[in-house]
Each structure stands twice: as structure tokens, then as C-alpha cells.
Write a protein that holds these residues in place. Structure first.
Motif, PDB file in Angstrom:
ATOM      1  N   ARG A  91      49.761  29.990  38.787  1.00  0.00           N
ATOM      2  CA  ARG A  91      49.058  30.499  39.953  1.00  0.00           C
ATOM      3  C   ARG A  91      48.682  29.346  40.870  1.00  0.00           C
ATOM      4  NH1 ARG A  91      46.064  33.980  37.551  1.00  0.00           N
ATOM      5  NH2 ARG A  91      44.283  32.657  37.028  1.00  0.00           N
ATOM      6  N   HIS A  92      48.947  29.515  42.167  1.00  0.00           N
ATOM      7  CA  HIS A  92      48.549  28.550  43.184  1.00  0.00           C
ATOM      8  C   HIS A  92      47.420  29.135  44.034  1.00  0.00           C
ATOM      9  CE1 HIS A  92      52.518  26.938  42.126  1.00  0.00           C
ATOM     10  NE2 HIS A  92      52.106  25.792  42.646  1.00  0.00           N
ATOM     11  N   ARG A  93      46.530  28.261  44.459  1.00  0.00           N
ATOM     12  CA  ARG A  93      45.480  28.670  45.381  1.00  0.00           C
ATOM     13  C   ARG A  93      45.301  27.584  46.429  1.00  0.00           C
ATOM     14  NH1 ARG A  93      39.779  30.074  42.864  1.00  0.00           N
ATOM     15  NH2 ARG A  93      39.039  28.147  43.820  1.00  0.00           N
ATOM     16  N   ASP A  94      45.539  27.952  47.675  1.00  0.00           N
ATOM     17  CA  ASP A  94      45.445  26.985  48.786  1.00  0.00           C
ATOM     18  C   ASP A  94      46.340  25.776  48.539  1.00  0.00           C
ATOM     19  OD1 ASP A  94      43.538  28.627  50.022  1.00  0.00           O
ATOM     20  OD2 ASP A  94      41.892  27.655  48.941  1.00  0.00           O
ATOM     21  N   GLY A  95      47.526  26.022  47.992  1.00  0.00           N
ATOM     22  CA  GLY A  95      48.479  24.944  47.781  1.00  0.00           C
ATOM     23  C   GLY A  95      48.220  24.098  46.551  1.00  0.00           C
ATOM     24  N   LEU A 117      47.956  23.924  42.352  1.00  0.00           N
ATOM     25  CA  LEU A 117      48.340  24.609  41.122  1.00  0.00           C
ATOM     26  C   LEU A 117      47.128  24.708  40.209  1.00  0.00           C
ATOM     27  CD1 LEU A 117      50.671  25.814  39.436  1.00  0.00           C
ATOM     28  CD2 LEU A 117      51.003  23.518  38.465  1.00  0.00           C
ATOM     29  N   MET A 118      46.754  25.936  39.841  1.00  0.00           N
ATOM     30  CA  MET A 118      45.606  26.172  38.971  1.00  0.00           C
ATOM     31  C   MET A 118      45.943  25.839  37.518  1.00  0.00           C
ATOM     32  SD  MET A 118      43.039  27.275  40.871  1.00  0.00           S
ATOM     33  CE  MET A 118      43.581  26.004  42.056  1.00  0.00           C
ATOM     34  N   PRO A 119      44.931  25.566  36.682  1.00  0.00           N
ATOM     35  CA  PRO A 119      45.200  25.169  35.291  1.00  0.00           C
ATOM     36  C   PRO A 119      45.685  26.301  34.396  1.00  0.00           C
ATOM     37  CG  PRO A 119      42.839  25.292  35.685  1.00  0.00           C
ATOM     38  CD  PRO A 119      43.503  25.437  37.028  1.00  0.00           C
ATOM     39  N   MET A 120      45.463  27.574  34.819  1.00  0.00           N
ATOM     40  CA  MET A 120      45.959  28.700  34.021  1.00  0.00           C
ATOM     41  C   MET A 120      47.478  28.590  33.848  1.00  0.00           C
ATOM     42  SD  MET A 120      47.856  31.421  35.345  1.00  0.00           S
ATOM     43  CE  MET A 120      48.762  32.586  34.338  1.00  0.00           C
ATOM     44  N   GLY A 127      34.558  17.580  32.017  1.00  0.00           N
ATOM     45  CA  GLY A 127      33.702  18.640  32.531  1.00  0.00           C
ATOM     46  C   GLY A 127      33.664  18.771  34.034  1.00  0.00           C
ATOM     47  N   GLU A 128      34.383  17.922  34.763  1.00  0.00           N
ATOM     48  CA  GLU A 128      34.410  17.982  36.217  1.00  0.00           C
ATOM     49  C   GLU A 128      35.816  18.309  36.713  1.00  0.00           C
ATOM     50  OE1 GLU A 128      32.968  14.386  37.878  1.00  0.00           O
ATOM     51  OE2 GLU A 128      30.925  14.607  37.113  1.00  0.00           O
ATOM     52  N   TRP A 129      35.868  19.103  37.795  1.00  0.00           N
ATOM     53  CA  TRP A 129      37.157  19.473  38.366  1.00  0.00           C
ATOM     54  C   TRP A 129      37.630  18.396  39.340  1.00  0.00           C
ATOM     55  CZ3 TRP A 129      39.779  22.996  36.002  1.00  0.00           C
ATOM     56  CH2 TRP A 129      39.130  24.059  35.366  1.00  0.00           C
ATOM     57  N   ARG A 130      38.916  18.049  39.208  1.00  0.00           N
ATOM     58  CA  ARG A 130      39.529  17.093  40.128  1.00  0.00           C
ATOM     59  C   ARG A 130      40.864  17.654  40.602  1.00  0.00           C
ATOM     60  NH1 ARG A 130      38.761  11.223  37.047  1.00  0.00           N
ATOM     61  NH2 ARG A 130      36.498  11.378  36.735  1.00  0.00           N
ATOM     62  N   ILE A 131      41.150  17.417  41.863  1.00  0.00           N
ATOM     63  CA  ILE A 131      42.464  17.775  42.395  1.00  0.00           C
ATOM     64  C   ILE A 131      43.300  16.499  42.449  1.00  0.00           C
ATOM     65  CG2 ILE A 131      43.730  18.682  44.373  1.00  0.00           C
ATOM     66  CD1 ILE A 131      41.342  20.421  45.017  1.00  0.00           C
TER      67      ILE A 131
END
Length: 443
Positions: A341-345, A347-350, A413-417
Motif C-alpha cells: 500500500r502506498h500513501r502520498d507516494g 510505501l507503507m510498512p504493511m 519506536g519512531e516513524w521515519r520516511i
């Protein structure tokens, strides 16, 4: 015994030819040693055979490559050398070497020092040579050396019981061999010091899983096979140098692994159908699909039928993308069906990846049941792909980068792009899309 068998099968499965060659080499060296030895021909031949067998078991590399981290794991918990399955096997592997070395030399010093030096050489070679595809680990050295000591003491007891009490601690005849051992230690020690970086850790090896791990493993297995699943070989593999801990187990002939304590990521592997293994493995067939798949659509239907009850989180969202393509680029090997799944370009971790082989069996899957985080938890994207490329080339100017992709990654524990930029050599560079810093590179 089942756990020992499973560990050996994992290492030497499909290596029949290599084992035959190694066995032949061991016998040949034993014969040559027996003919050349001036005395104690049998014990000398057995000692030479033990050395050759140990060298093969520790240096044989069916999965070798051309990449090496050049680190040596230094385990601060010395007792781990004797409290894991791998440690016990390492001790047992060197007991015959110490035993026959004492019978052949009748020198306790050489029988103890010889296996310890051999283990040191092996560990440094594993850390330095990329084609060996193994790692340097002080835990192995301690357990190997202890095995050599135990074998020598056992041989000393046997000789004492038989009245052959000519065993000595050392004498003048040991000086030349001792000098050789010292030279080898110095040479390999310098090599290891110059090429290997010590990585200190508090856990290495394979551990028995605790109750919580076993319960989580059973839940995962039942989510695939249903209740009453037969399980075995549940092990805990501590993460070293960054990777998470893993729990591995076998269920209904399939091999599973999952991260610990975050069990959202797990995978199963059986392998493509092979006629010679049909009686040994229970290949996973999806009910309700007649016949073998002949095209991408058939493979996709089988994967969807497999996933709909087991992984509904992967296929219920309309924005999930499904890609179907032949494994290794050849239709007969099967197909891989991906749900991402992509969101706003980004790639999500799912993730759900299901491999369907040419017979229609499920050969393996990789699952990551991770929900998309709320938008306010995501960092901003300030770095373009071109800027990310420049950051990589500043660190590695010889890199030949392919097309980049932004992914969402959870770090401590932190999200990074991150911008992922693959290199022609197989390396993948990760650049923080907010700061522009090169965070890591890996294969």
C-alpha cells in the motif's frame, strides 16, 4: 535429538555431494597420516581426520558471497558458550579432536593448545573471508576450546585407566610445535585486529524459547493451519548488532520465523513442490481450487483464496496493490503475489507476499500486519530523490544507483520516511527524507 537433527538439516540440507567429497577427503588424509606417522599411527590418523572434519564443518560455505561486515562478535556472557544448543554442539565437535590429539602426541599442552589455536584460526577466517559466509564469534571459540580440553582430559583418564601413563605436560620436543602455534596465533591475531571490528554483545547462539514465545508461535501456526497444529523445534535467536530477536519453529513440515517481541512480522517457508520430497513434506494446498495454475490470474486467485481468511487485513483495503510475476523470471517456478500500500507516494510498512508454485501449492509467504500510522505522526518530506542521490554519492562516489523509492520505516519506536536507493552491486542505501542523512546501507 529432534532439535539437533533440525539444526544439522538447516545447515547441510541439499549438500550431499559436498558431504561425500568431505568424507572422502577425511579418509584420504587419515590414510596418508597413518602411512607417514613414525609411531602411534592409528591415533595420528584419527587426529588428522578430526582436524579435517572440523575444518569442513566450520569453513564449508554453500551460501557464500562477496560481501562481509568484517566484525567479530564478542559475547560478554561467557556462560552462553555452554548454555545454548549451538554451544553444546560446538563443545562436542572438538572433544574428538582433543581426545585423539592427546593419544597421538601424549602431550597435554599440545592437545589443549592445538584445538584452541585451530578454533582461533577458524573464527578469524570466518570473519575475514567473505566466501565463507559465516561470522567470527568469541562464543564459538570458548566452546570449541572447552571441547578440546574436555577431550584431552578424557583421553588422559583413559590412558591412566589402561596403565599407559606416559602422558607429559610438556618437554623439549614440544618447543618446535609450540613455536609454530605461537606464530600462527600472532599472525592471525594481527590479521583479525587489523580487519575485524569488535562488536560487543550479551547474547549469541540459539536458545530454547520461553512460554510466551511458544504461545505466540502456536497462535501464528494456528492462524495458518487451524487448531491442533503439530509443532516442534521452537527456538529463540537473539538479535545481534541491530537486527531484532527472532523466534523460529516448525509446524506441519513448514518452517516459520517471527520477530520478537513484536510479532507483527512473520513468515513461512516450505519451498516449491518437488517429487522427491513429496513423501517427506506436507505441501500446502489451497482448498477449492481445481487443477494447476497456468497463468498469472490463476496464481492470483489461489493466493487470494489463501489470504482471505488468514490475512484479511492485507486484502480488504481497496488501495492495496497486487503484483503477480513469475518467480526468478520463469513460469515453471511459480508466481509471487504482493499486497502493498502506498500513501502520498510513500510505501507503507504493511506487507503480504505469497508465493504460489507451479503445482498450485503455497511455497512461502511473508506477512507484516502493521497499520498505517496517523498522518500527524509522520515526519515531513524535505529531501528530493536527487538530493538523496547526492548524499549517497558523497559517501560512496563509485555507486551506480537505480530508481529510488520512499518507504515508511519504524526505528526505535519512531516513524521515519527513507529514500531507498539500490546499487548495482546489490547494496541498498537508505537516506532520511527529512534530514538528508545517509542512515544505513545493507544487502
Amino acid at each position: 535429538m529432534g532439535e539437533v537433527r533440525g539444526l544439522l538439516e538447516a545447515v547441510f540440507s541439499g549438500q550431499g555431494k559436498a558431504l561425500f567429497v568431505a568424507g572422502t577427503l577425511v579418509l584420504l588424509i587419515m590414510v596418508v597420516t597413518h602411512r607417514a606417522a613414525p609411531c602411534r599411527k592409528v591415533s595420528g590418523a584419527l587426529c588428522a581426520g578430526a582436524v579435517t572434519a572440523v575444518a569442513f564443518l566450520t569453513l564449508h560455505a554453500p551460501g557464500g558471497g562477496d560481501y562481509n561486515e568484517y566484525v567479530c562478535l564478542v559475547n560478554r556472557q561467557v556462560h552462553h558458550s555452554f548454555t545454548t544448543l549451538q554451544g553444546v554442539l560446538n563443545v562436542g565437535m572438538f572433544v574428538p579432536l582433543g581426545f585423539f590429539a592427546l593419544l597421538a602426541t601424549r602431550s597435554l599442552l599440545l592437545a589443549v593448545a592445538g584445538p584452541a589455536v585451530l578454533s582461533l584460526v577458524i573464527e578469524i577466517a570466518q570473519g575475514v573471508a567473505p566466501f565463507i559466509a559465516r561470522s567470527c564469534d568469541t562464543t564459538d571459540w570458548v566452546s570449541n576450546s572447552a571441547g578440546g580440553l574436555a577431550g584431552a582430559l578424557l583421553a588422559r583418564g583413559v590412558l591412566g585407566t589402561l596403565g599407559a601413563g606416559d602422558v607429559r605436560w610438556r618437554d623439549a620436543r614440544d618447543k618446535r610445535i609450540g613455536l609454530v602455534l605461537i606464530t600462527v596465533v600472532a599472525g592471525f591475531g594481527i590479521m583479525g585486529r587489523l580487519t575485524l571490528m569488535p562488536l560487543y554483545t550479551d547474547a549469541t547462539g540459539v536458545w530454547a524459547a520461553d512460554g510466551d514465545m511458544r504461545e505466540a508461535a502456536r497462535e501464528k501456526a494456528e492462524s495458518v493451519f487451524g487448531e491442533g497444529v503439530v509443532m516442534s523445534r521452537v527456538h529463540h535467536l537473539p538479535g545481534v548488532g541491530g537486527p531484532p530477536d527472532m523466534v523460529t519453529f516448525n509446524a506441519e513440515g513448514a518452517n516459520f520465523s517471527m520477530e520478537w517481541p513484536d510479532t507483527r512480522r512473520f513468515q513461512m517457508y516450505i519451498g516449491p513442490w518437488r517429487k522427491e520430497l513429496e513423501k517427506e513434506l506436507s505441501f500446502f494446498a489451497v482448498e477449492g481450487f481445481p487443477g494447476e495454475p497456468t497463468n498469472r490470474n490463476d496464481a492470483q486467485k489461489i493466493a487470494e483464496e489463501f489470504a482471505v481468511d488468514r490475512f484479511p487485513w492485507a486484502i480488504r483495503e481497496s488501495e492495496v496493490e497486487v503484483e503477480v510475476h513469475p518467480v526468478d523470471g520463469s513460469g515453471p517456478s511459480g508466481w509471487v503475489v504482493n499486497w502493498r500500500r502506498h500513501r502520498d507516494g510513500v510505501l507503507m510498512p504493511m506487507r503480504l507476499e505469497v508465493q504460489v508454485d507451479s503445482k498450485g501449492y503455497i511455497a512461502q509467504f511473508i506477512a507484516a500486519d502493521i497499520e498505517d500510522p496517523e498522518s500527524e505522526l509522520l515526519p515531513p518530506v524535505r529531501i528530493t530523490e536527487e538530493q538523496a542521490r547526492k548524499a549517497v554519492l558523497e559517501e560512496s562516489f563509485e555507486a551506480h544507483l537505480g530508481e529510488g523509492e520512499m518507504i515508511l520505516s519504524e526505528v526505535e519506536g519512531e516513524w521515519r520516511i527513507l529514500w531507498l536507493l539500490p546499487d548495482a552491486s546489490g547494496l541498498v542505501f537508505a537516506v532520511n527524507a527529512e534530514t538528508g542523512l545517509l542512515e544505513r546501507k545493507a544487502r
